[in-house]
Design an enzyme around this catalytic site. Sequence first.
Site, mmCIF file in Angstrom:
data_model
loop_
_atom_site.group_PDB
_atom_site.id
_atom_site.type_symbol
_atom_site.label_atom_id
_atom_site.label_comp_id
_atom_site.label_asym_id
_atom_site.label_seq_id
_atom_site.Cartn_x
_atom_site.Cartn_y
_atom_site.Cartn_z
ATOM 1 N N VAL A 40 35.537 41.796 39.417
ATOM 2 C CA VAL A 40 35.706 42.933 38.505
ATOM 3 C C VAL A 40 34.839 42.719 37.264
ATOM 4 O O VAL A 40 34.919 41.669 36.616
ATOM 5 C CB VAL A 40 37.184 43.088 38.100
ATOM 6 N N ARG A 79 34.763 50.058 27.030
ATOM 7 C CA ARG A 79 35.619 50.966 26.254
ATOM 8 C C ARG A 79 35.293 52.436 26.532
ATOM 9 O O ARG A 79 35.374 53.289 25.635
ATOM 10 C CB ARG A 79 35.532 50.649 24.756
ATOM 11 N N TYR A 93 44.943 42.558 32.114
ATOM 12 C CA TYR A 93 45.520 43.172 33.308
ATOM 13 C C TYR A 93 46.987 43.572 33.193
ATOM 14 O O TYR A 93 47.500 44.272 34.062
ATOM 15 C CB TYR A 93 45.301 42.249 34.517
ATOM 16 N N PHE A 148 39.625 32.988 44.066
ATOM 17 C CA PHE A 148 38.968 33.905 44.998
ATOM 18 C C PHE A 148 38.192 34.949 44.207
ATOM 19 O O PHE A 148 38.356 35.079 43.000
ATOM 20 C CB PHE A 148 39.965 34.571 45.923
#
Length: 409
Positions: free
Chosen positions: A82, A90, A123, A409
Amino acid sequence: MTTELRQLRPDEWADWYDKLERAFGGTPEAPEERALWRDLGEPERCLAVRDGGDVVGTAGAFSFRLSVPGGAVVPAAGVTLVSVQPTHRRRGILREMMRHQLADLRARREPLAVLTASEPAIYGRFGYGTASEAVSMTLDTLRQSVAVPDGADDVRLRLVAPEAGLADCEKVYAQLVAGRPGMLARRPGWERLPLLDPEADRDGAGPLLCVLAEVDGEVRGYARYAVKASWDEGGPDGTVVLRDVEALDPVVYAALWRYLFGIDLTSRLTVRNRPADDPLLHLVDDMRRCRIVVRESLFVRLVETGEALAARTYAAPLDVVLDVADPFCPWNEGRWRLTGDEKGASCERTTDAADLALSVRELGAAYLGGFTLGALATAGRVRELRPGALREASAAFGAYRKPWLPHGF
């Protein structure tokens, strides 16, 4: 700004991965590492956000199976790769990718999403809760020792090339997965990840080594490590850099640690990732000299609340109504009756009065048993609506062993 979000095509991988590396500072990975991620990658699960012809956002997922309390191994998406380019932060790109991805996971009927975070603060707003911890240690191997149980002298230790020992190591690993929440059942190809050993990443250590532990001709444990040689005025002062160590029983586990503590010309051992309840902490005679550092590891997000909560078992009988908040995935919001015990569970929608109120983030944090609902309530993140419900649920969500993710991962 007009951007386009779409699935990655296989022929776009190289450019897409270049942009990912640039977002993480621009230092290219070693060729063998990059090649492995290309082989393991699932382009059909990767997203690219483009501004014109330029990739400005990336997100991907691996198709995993994750062990949960009770021994089940549940489908889970391993969210990874990601990034958003610094020129486009933003602007809602990350939120758009996360929303699109979670909807896709639901369509794939994956009840869980998991990730490791380079920046943990990001997150939580997408419903991911910190669910497990990892322990790093720097062990003084000269001024402490490992107590071994009877039978340790009967364990045969054999040095082999890491490639030669790979099949035996994987057999041991596979037998351990169901016994500890948070472990990944490795799909074909993933067994190569622990063997990655680019010279540029060794920080002066030698090549990776592998020792197999055998009892009556059967491999029941292994350790993979390297040795970083060092000398000072007092003589040898090397370091054992441990990659991983696993065993099927306490005797073999202790024998492997005794071996690692006794490697010639070394005086310390470093390890970056062990479980928070690693048995080693009860084998050494001076825990202070382990120099323990604890950090967060795996983040868990419930994609389908009912299916995820019913997939695991519970340490004590449980009958509780949860009022779940999840504005990012509104299909999870509302009241759910969770009933279960050590044999199984069910979780269905209900109109009954709620016993506990919490968000999906707190459910993710408690899901694997690494953090208690009681601790989260003390932090103000869970509200008790029926007296006694918090104690009941907190006890039931606990796990026999602390959750642990063996590798990233």
